[in-house]
Design a protein around this motif. Structure first.
Motif, PDB file in Angstrom:
ATOM      1  N   GLY A  16       0.827  -1.208   0.000  1.00  0.00           N
ATOM      2  CA  GLY A  16       0.000   0.000   0.000  1.00  0.00           C
ATOM      3  C   GLY A  16       0.854   1.247   0.000  1.00  0.00           C
ATOM      4  N   LEU A  17       1.884   1.232   0.803  1.00  0.00           N
ATOM      5  CA  LEU A  17       2.785   2.381   0.870  1.00  0.00           C
ATOM      6  C   LEU A  17       3.455   2.621  -0.477  1.00  0.00           C
ATOM      7  CD1 LEU A  17       4.135   4.495   2.740  1.00  0.00           C
ATOM      8  CD2 LEU A  17       5.984   2.851   3.052  1.00  0.00           C
ATOM      9  N   ALA A  18       3.960   1.522  -1.070  1.00  0.00           N
ATOM     10  CA  ALA A  18       4.627   1.643  -2.368  1.00  0.00           C
ATOM     11  C   ALA A  18       3.668   2.177  -3.418  1.00  0.00           C
ATOM     12  CB  ALA A  18       5.176   0.281  -2.799  1.00  0.00           C
ATOM     13  N   PHE A  19       2.423   1.698  -3.360  1.00  0.00           N
ATOM     14  CA  PHE A  19       1.411   2.111  -4.331  1.00  0.00           C
ATOM     15  C   PHE A  19       1.170   3.610  -4.260  1.00  0.00           C
ATOM     16  CE2 PHE A  19      -3.221   2.704  -5.123  1.00  0.00           C
ATOM     17  CZ  PHE A  19      -3.164   2.556  -6.499  1.00  0.00           C
ATOM     18  N   LEU A  20       1.205   4.138  -3.046  1.00  0.00           N
ATOM     19  CA  LEU A  20       0.938   5.565  -2.879  1.00  0.00           C
ATOM     20  C   LEU A  20       2.160   6.421  -3.192  1.00  0.00           C
ATOM     21  CD1 LEU A  20      -1.233   5.587   0.366  1.00  0.00           C
ATOM     22  CD2 LEU A  20      -1.976   5.933  -1.989  1.00  0.00           C
ATOM     23  N   VAL A  21       3.335   5.896  -2.896  1.00  0.00           N
ATOM     24  CA  VAL A  21       4.536   6.719  -2.995  1.00  0.00           C
ATOM     25  C   VAL A  21       5.180   6.627  -4.378  1.00  0.00           C
ATOM     26  CG1 VAL A  21       6.871   7.010  -2.104  1.00  0.00           C
ATOM     27  CG2 VAL A  21       4.977   6.679  -0.528  1.00  0.00           C
ATOM     28  N   LEU A  22       5.123   5.424  -5.002  1.00  0.00           N
ATOM     29  CA  LEU A  22       5.837   5.218  -6.263  1.00  0.00           C
ATOM     30  C   LEU A  22       5.457   6.202  -7.371  1.00  0.00           C
ATOM     31  CD1 LEU A  22       6.436   1.401  -6.806  1.00  0.00           C
ATOM     32  CD2 LEU A  22       8.104   3.238  -6.568  1.00  0.00           C
ATOM     33  N   PRO A  23       4.141   6.438  -7.614  1.00  0.00           N
ATOM     34  CA  PRO A  23       3.810   7.386  -8.689  1.00  0.00           C
ATOM     35  C   PRO A  23       4.416   8.766  -8.457  1.00  0.00           C
ATOM     36  CG  PRO A  23       1.874   6.159  -8.038  1.00  0.00           C
ATOM     37  CD  PRO A  23       2.945   5.832  -7.047  1.00  0.00           C
ATOM     38  N   LEU A  24       4.416   9.196  -7.201  1.00  0.00           N
ATOM     39  CA  LEU A  24       4.977  10.509  -6.896  1.00  0.00           C
ATOM     40  C   LEU A  24       6.487  10.502  -7.101  1.00  0.00           C
ATOM     41  CD1 LEU A  24       2.894  11.363  -3.700  1.00  0.00           C
ATOM     42  CD2 LEU A  24       2.392  11.834  -6.092  1.00  0.00           C
ATOM     43  N   ALA A  25       7.109   9.388  -6.700  1.00  0.00           N
ATOM     44  CA  ALA A  25       8.553   9.258  -6.919  1.00  0.00           C
ATOM     45  C   ALA A  25       8.842   9.277  -8.412  1.00  0.00           C
ATOM     46  CB  ALA A  25       9.059   7.973  -6.289  1.00  0.00           C
ATOM     47  N   GLY A  26       7.982   8.633  -9.199  1.00  0.00           N
ATOM     48  CA  GLY A  26       8.145   8.624 -10.651  1.00  0.00           C
ATOM     49  C   GLY A  26       8.108  10.029 -11.219  1.00  0.00           C
ATOM     50  N   LEU A  27       7.215  10.826 -10.683  1.00  0.00           N
ATOM     51  CA  LEU A  27       7.080  12.219 -11.114  1.00  0.00           C
ATOM     52  C   LEU A  27       8.377  12.981 -10.865  1.00  0.00           C
ATOM     53  CD1 LEU A  27       4.680  13.854 -12.260  1.00  0.00           C
ATOM     54  CD2 LEU A  27       4.238  14.622  -9.936  1.00  0.00           C
ATOM     55  N   VAL A  28       8.926  12.764  -9.684  1.00  0.00           N
ATOM     56  CA  VAL A  28      10.168  13.449  -9.329  1.00  0.00           C
ATOM     57  C   VAL A  28      11.311  12.932 -10.199  1.00  0.00           C
ATOM     58  CG1 VAL A  28      11.829  13.844  -7.483  1.00  0.00           C
ATOM     59  CG2 VAL A  28       9.383  13.859  -6.978  1.00  0.00           C
ATOM     60  N   TYR A  29      11.301  11.606 -10.442  1.00  0.00           N
ATOM     61  CA  TYR A  29      12.372  10.979 -11.209  1.00  0.00           C
ATOM     62  C   TYR A  29      12.385  11.473 -12.650  1.00  0.00           C
ATOM     63  CZ  TYR A  29      15.052   7.275 -13.492  1.00  0.00           C
ATOM     64  OH  TYR A  29      15.973   6.593 -14.236  1.00  0.00           O
ATOM     65  N   ARG A  30      11.189  11.620 -13.243  1.00  0.00           N
ATOM     66  CA  ARG A  30      11.101  12.002 -14.650  1.00  0.00           C
ATOM     67  C   ARG A  30      11.193  13.510 -14.875  1.00  0.00           C
ATOM     68  NH1 ARG A  30       8.538   8.688 -18.484  1.00  0.00           N
ATOM     69  NH2 ARG A  30       8.837  10.434 -19.878  1.00  0.00           N
ATOM     70  N   ALA A  31      11.240  14.265 -13.814  1.00  0.00           N
ATOM     71  CA  ALA A  31      11.243  15.725 -13.958  1.00  0.00           C
ATOM     72  C   ALA A  31      12.473  16.193 -14.725  1.00  0.00           C
ATOM     73  CB  ALA A  31      11.198  16.383 -12.588  1.00  0.00           C
ATOM     74  N   PRO A  32      12.294  17.139 -15.644  1.00  0.00           N
ATOM     75  CA  PRO A  32      13.430  17.662 -16.409  1.00  0.00           C
ATOM     76  C   PRO A  32      14.212  18.660 -15.571  1.00  0.00           C
ATOM     77  CG  PRO A  32      11.409  18.699 -17.132  1.00  0.00           C
ATOM     78  CD  PRO A  32      11.033  17.757 -16.026  1.00  0.00           C
ATOM     79  N   TRP A  33      15.080  18.119 -14.696  1.00  0.00           N
ATOM     80  CA  TRP A  33      15.731  18.983 -13.710  1.00  0.00           C
ATOM     81  C   TRP A  33      16.583  20.072 -14.335  1.00  0.00           C
ATOM     82  CZ3 TRP A  33      13.749  18.941  -9.142  1.00  0.00           C
ATOM     83  CH2 TRP A  33      13.133  17.776  -8.677  1.00  0.00           C
TER      84      TRP A  33
END
Lengths: 281, 270
Positions: free
Chosen positions: A37-54
């Motif tokens: 459950g934790l991974a399900f909630l956190v992973l999409p947000l982490a993906g957003l941060v990961y894919r961000a064009p820094w």
């Protein structure tokens, strides 16, 4: 819902607080789904941060369209929260403190916008406040006011969606609050209004704050009712979620950047709210 | 004592969030395609689900074509995702399981083919032209694009990302007219609905949209629309779960049966 238990500071015996005993083993049938459950909630947000064009982030953040949408979002959400407070707190008080016939029905009606898909809310708002709506026609002919496609329309849509959150939060706080203080104030000669402003409001202030922050966050993220009722025009009705949606169609990177801003704002608010809980007197 | 307040508020919020979450489910269309791809492209019998991503302006005609196709090919089911072409192109490039893509403009098709998600080259199957949609009876007496600049005329346009918005921009440029719309809608049907609801006095939409909503709106033709004609391309997608079905549907659209439905809806032959 709320009872006095041994964790409560009011009845806890004086002296050093004993450290709470941790259970040694967490049962796997609970731990595994909890982790998933934790991974399900956190992973999409982490993906957003990961894919961000820094690398291009600073340039993108200062684009005028982004700032315009962000400013409009913050303004509209804040004013909508003000509207919710002005109307929602009295409504919550009425539901919590006054026993009137049909109270349960009123409470159910108040929560309808919670379960209603926001787009449906937008259509409903159009049918009432639109140019041909029941109230909208009158507003237009009498005052020359039309709400759709205006920033006021955005605020109306956001307040409609956010108010139930505030009402339920404040009503819960009121029900949980100790009525003895209000009774004491009344026996000392305070009227109901004075009691409300001087006793009840300070008593439930943290609950109101929590409700307001939640309502604000809900208003900030509002999409369906806004695009349906207020349309989409940059600087006037295009809030951040609308900008994200339209950016996604042509420029994924821009959509990620906008999402990242919204995520940052939301997390900041959550953090602030959490501090409020922890430091509450 | 405010602890009580906070905790009760939290309990209330928890309940709210649970209820809220239940209403959050995004109605994602079920695209579970039943049949595996039949190896031979020339296979006569097609079956299973064909998932078609089509421009919003194709809603009525493609729904009809889908029914005809299902009737002629028992065992097939055509499911549609109608939206703005730019949104569809993006969904496809993000890996949405679609079989066929029909766009309202070559630009959005190019987004898909440039990403290598198309199979072969797209075929242009119809063309469409803009008209001014006005509420039934044309209460503001709109006769051409210049009327849209009047201060008491509220106008809805499509966002520039979607084909009808791009076409509107070309038409307005050709007429040398600057319109300040009250809203930029995410697809042509959304722009049309603002007219149907009476919230705006005019919108630039396709001729086919006005014909489909003839009971609520009137269409005003304008000469500059000829400089903003949209070609509609269609293609089978590279990652189509049901490639045979996709090809059969595309052939049906290009056939006389398909074309009849489209021309009756107001589309022009390419």
């Amino acid at each position: 819902m709320v009872g006095i238990d041994e964790q409560d500071p009011a009845v806890r015996p004086k002296g050093p607080v004993p450290p709470r005993r941790r259970t040694q083993r967490v049962p796997a049938p609970l731990l595994l789904p909890a982790g998933a459950g934790l991974a399900f909630l956190v992973l999409p947000l982490a993906g957003l941060v990961y894919r961000a064009p820094w690398t291009s982030l600073p340039r993108r953040l200062t684009e005028p369209e982004v700032l315009t949408a962000l400013r409009l979002s913050l303004q509209a959400a804040t004013i909508a929260t003000g509207v919710c407070l002005a109307l929602g707190v009295p409504l919550a008080w009425l539901l919590a403190r006054v026993d009137f016939p049909g109270r349960r029905i009123v409470r159910a009606l108040v929560t309808v916008p919670l379960v209603l898909p926001p787009v449906v809310g937008g259509i409903a708002l159009l049918l009432v406040f639109g140019r041909r709506g029941i109230i909208g026609t009158w507003l237009d002919s009498t005052f020359g006011i039309t709400l759709p496609f205006t920033t006021t329309g955005v605020i109306v849509a956001e307040a409609f969606v956010a108010m139930p959150f505030l009402v339920i939060a404040v009503e819960g706080a009121l029900r949980g609050a100790d009525t003895r203080y209000e009774e004491a104030a009344a026996t000392l000669g305070a009227g109901r209004w004075t009691t409300f402003t001087h006793v009840t409001l300070p008593l439930v202030a943290p609950g109101i704050a929590a409700g307001a922050v939640l309502g604000w966050a809900r208003a900030l993220g509002e999409f369906g009712a806004t695009i349906t009722f207020a349309g989409n025009f940059p600087g006037r009705t295009q809030t951040m979620p609308l900008a994200v949606y339209l950016a996604l169609e042509t420029d994924l990177q821009a959509a990620i950047v906008l999402s990242l801003i919204l995520l940052t704002v939301s997390v900041t608010i959550l953090a602030a709210l959490r501090d409020k809980w922890l430091t509450a007197p | 004592m405010t602890r009580y307040g906070i905790r009760a508020a939290l309990a209330g919020l928890a309940a709210v969030l649970v209820v809220g979450a239940a209403g959050c489910g995004d109605g994602d269309s079920d695209t579970g395609s039943g049949a595996a791809t039949t190896g031979g492209a020339r296979s006569a019998a097609v079956s299973g689900t064909v998932t078609v991503f089509a421009a919003a302006s194709l809603t009525e005609s493609f729904t009809q074509i889908g029914k005809d196709f299902e009737a002629a090919n028992p065992g097939t089911k055509v499911t549609f995702n109608f939206a703005g072409s730019s949104a569809l192109a993006n969904q496809i490039n993000q890996g949405a399981p679609a079989d066929v893509f029909a766009s309202a403009a070559p630009a959005n098709m190019k987004t898909v083919t440039d990403a290598g998600n198309g199979e072969g080259t797209p075929a242009t199957f119809v063309r469409n032209q803009l008209v001014i949609a006005v509420p039934k009876g044309n209460p503001k007496g709109i006769t051409g694009l210049t009327d849209l600049t009047k201060p008491d005329v509220k106008v809805a346009l499509c966002a520039e990302q979607v084909p009808c918005g791009a076409a509107a921009k070309r038409a307005l440029a050709a007429a040398n007219v600057t319109v300040t719309p009250v809203t930029l809608e995410q697809d042509v049907k959304a722009a049309l609905s603002k007219v149907t609801l009476g919230e705006v006095d005019a919108a630039l939409v396709y001729r086919t949209d006005v014909r489909a909503a003839a009971s609520d709106v009137d269409g005003v033709e304008f000469p500059e629309s000829s400089s903003a004609v949209n070609d509609y391309p269609i293609i089978v997608l590279k990652n189509a779960p049901n490639k045979a079905g996709a090809q059969a549907f595309l052939n049906w659209v290009l056939s006389d049966k398909g074309r009849n439905v489209l021309t009756q809806a107001g589309f022009q032959a390419p």
